[in-house]
Design a protein around this motif. Sequence first.
Motif, mmCIF file in Angstrom:
data_model
loop_
_atom_site.group_PDB
_atom_site.id
_atom_site.type_symbol
_atom_site.label_atom_id
_atom_site.label_comp_id
_atom_site.label_asym_id
_atom_site.label_seq_id
_atom_site.Cartn_x
_atom_site.Cartn_y
_atom_site.Cartn_z
ATOM 1 N N ARG A 174 -0.911 -20.148 1.691
ATOM 2 C CA ARG A 174 -1.619 -21.403 1.937
ATOM 3 C C ARG A 174 -2.186 -21.990 0.640
ATOM 4 O O ARG A 174 -2.307 -23.208 0.503
ATOM 5 C CB ARG A 174 -2.720 -21.192 2.974
ATOM 6 C CG ARG A 174 -2.162 -20.923 4.373
ATOM 7 C CD ARG A 174 -3.261 -20.579 5.365
ATOM 8 N NE ARG A 174 -4.175 -21.687 5.573
ATOM 9 C CZ ARG A 174 -3.996 -22.677 6.434
ATOM 10 N NH1 ARG A 174 -2.905 -22.712 7.193
ATOM 11 N NH2 ARG A 174 -4.884 -23.639 6.571
ATOM 12 N N CYS A 175 -2.519 -21.130 -0.311
ATOM 13 C CA CYS A 175 -2.988 -21.615 -1.613
ATOM 14 C C CYS A 175 -1.842 -22.262 -2.393
ATOM 15 O O CYS A 175 -2.044 -23.281 -3.069
ATOM 16 C CB CYS A 175 -3.595 -20.470 -2.419
ATOM 17 S SG CYS A 175 -5.207 -19.896 -1.824
ATOM 18 N N ILE A 176 -0.652 -21.680 -2.311
ATOM 19 C CA ILE A 176 0.501 -22.268 -3.001
ATOM 20 C C ILE A 176 0.779 -23.667 -2.464
ATOM 21 O O ILE A 176 1.076 -24.596 -3.223
ATOM 22 C CB ILE A 176 1.750 -21.378 -2.839
ATOM 23 C CG1 ILE A 176 1.555 -20.037 -3.547
ATOM 24 C CG2 ILE A 176 2.989 -22.083 -3.400
ATOM 25 C CD1 ILE A 176 2.659 -19.038 -3.283
ATOM 26 N N ASN A 177 0.650 -23.840 -1.150
ATOM 27 C CA ASN A 177 0.943 -25.122 -0.517
ATOM 28 C C ASN A 177 -0.290 -26.018 -0.414
ATOM 29 O O ASN A 177 -0.244 -27.053 0.244
ATOM 30 C CB ASN A 177 1.537 -24.902 0.877
ATOM 31 C CG ASN A 177 2.393 -26.064 1.315
ATOM 32 O OD1 ASN A 177 2.956 -26.778 0.492
ATOM 33 N ND2 ASN A 177 2.491 -26.275 2.611
ATOM 34 N N GLN A 178 -1.394 -25.602 -1.025
ATOM 35 C CA GLN A 178 -2.633 -26.370 -1.093
ATOM 36 C C GLN A 178 -3.253 -26.648 0.277
ATOM 37 O O GLN A 178 -3.960 -27.643 0.468
ATOM 38 C CB GLN A 178 -2.409 -27.679 -1.851
ATOM 39 C CG GLN A 178 -1.916 -27.451 -3.272
ATOM 40 C CD GLN A 178 -1.858 -28.715 -4.080
ATOM 41 O OE1 GLN A 178 -2.885 -29.331 -4.345
ATOM 42 N NE2 GLN A 178 -0.666 -29.101 -4.497
ATOM 43 N N LEU A 179 -2.982 -25.760 1.232
ATOM 44 C CA LEU A 179 -3.716 -25.810 2.495
ATOM 45 C C LEU A 179 -5.066 -25.132 2.343
ATOM 46 O O LEU A 179 -5.959 -25.319 3.167
ATOM 47 C CB LEU A 179 -2.893 -25.137 3.599
ATOM 48 C CG LEU A 179 -1.563 -25.827 3.907
ATOM 49 C CD1 LEU A 179 -0.756 -25.005 4.911
ATOM 50 C CD2 LEU A 179 -1.779 -27.243 4.423
#
Length: 292
Positions: free
Chosen positions: A69-74
């Motif tokens: 989720r951090c990689i996808n900025q969620l």
Amino acid sequence: MSETTTTSPQAQPHERSRTGEELPLVRAVNVMKSFHGVEVLKGIDLDVHRGEVVVLLGPSGSGKTTFLRCINQLEEIDGGRIWVDGDLVGFREDGGHLHHLTDKQVAAQRRDIGMVFQRFNLFPHMTAVQNVMEAPIQVKGVGKKEAKARALELLEQVGLGDKPDSYPAQLSGGQQQRVAIARALAMDPKLMLFDEPTSALDPELVGEVLRVMRELANQGMTMIVVTHEMGFARDVADHVVFMDGGIVVEEGKPRDVIVNPKHERTRSFLQRMRTEDEEAASDAEAPAVPDA
């Protein structure tokens, strides 16, 4: 936003490595994330190269999903840095300080990253083909005719060429997840993230989703996959990462991490997974007991 944040490492992903090799598509350096004062990620370092399949293993609560989720900025990281294709995720750097990107800039970065969740999150009022068409039309401005033609191609690719006009409620869980994969692919992503894509499926439907994922891997799609499917990890992954307690405990080739783990925490986790698989197989083979 104009808020300024400072984080630690100073790696430069635009540079080529000393050996002249192309640098990773994804580079995470000392990534940290907390929720309500509880550290969930405690300094994750990970490189993912183009065309590589990386599988994240680990018990529930180890930080795998949070990292995706951090990689996808969620989720917004609290420390460290993540780059995707040389672009710093979520921030711009100015004079050694990091400034948050605007919502529009974040959305532009996210367009290049496809994500498939545990739950399918399809629009229930749209058919399969409409679900796949929606993002290219709304986000990229693709014309309806072009978007539909591409959506039909993708549904064919995931084995649902005969279901374009079916609504999610008319599809099995495995079929819905394959529509979700086609929907993510419709944006032509550089990177695909899979967060336990088979965990919500009945056992007999798992294989059809893993089959599509194997085909994507064979086509050279860069993928980061959180899964408990050991066969997929062993046979398809180029690199396996075992996480526990918010850290990377062990990583390497599948034959090293899965077949010959060096760390006791990895061995314990894999043994537990094998036991659960054996119990599930035994239950599946047991004859049904007739009602009294």
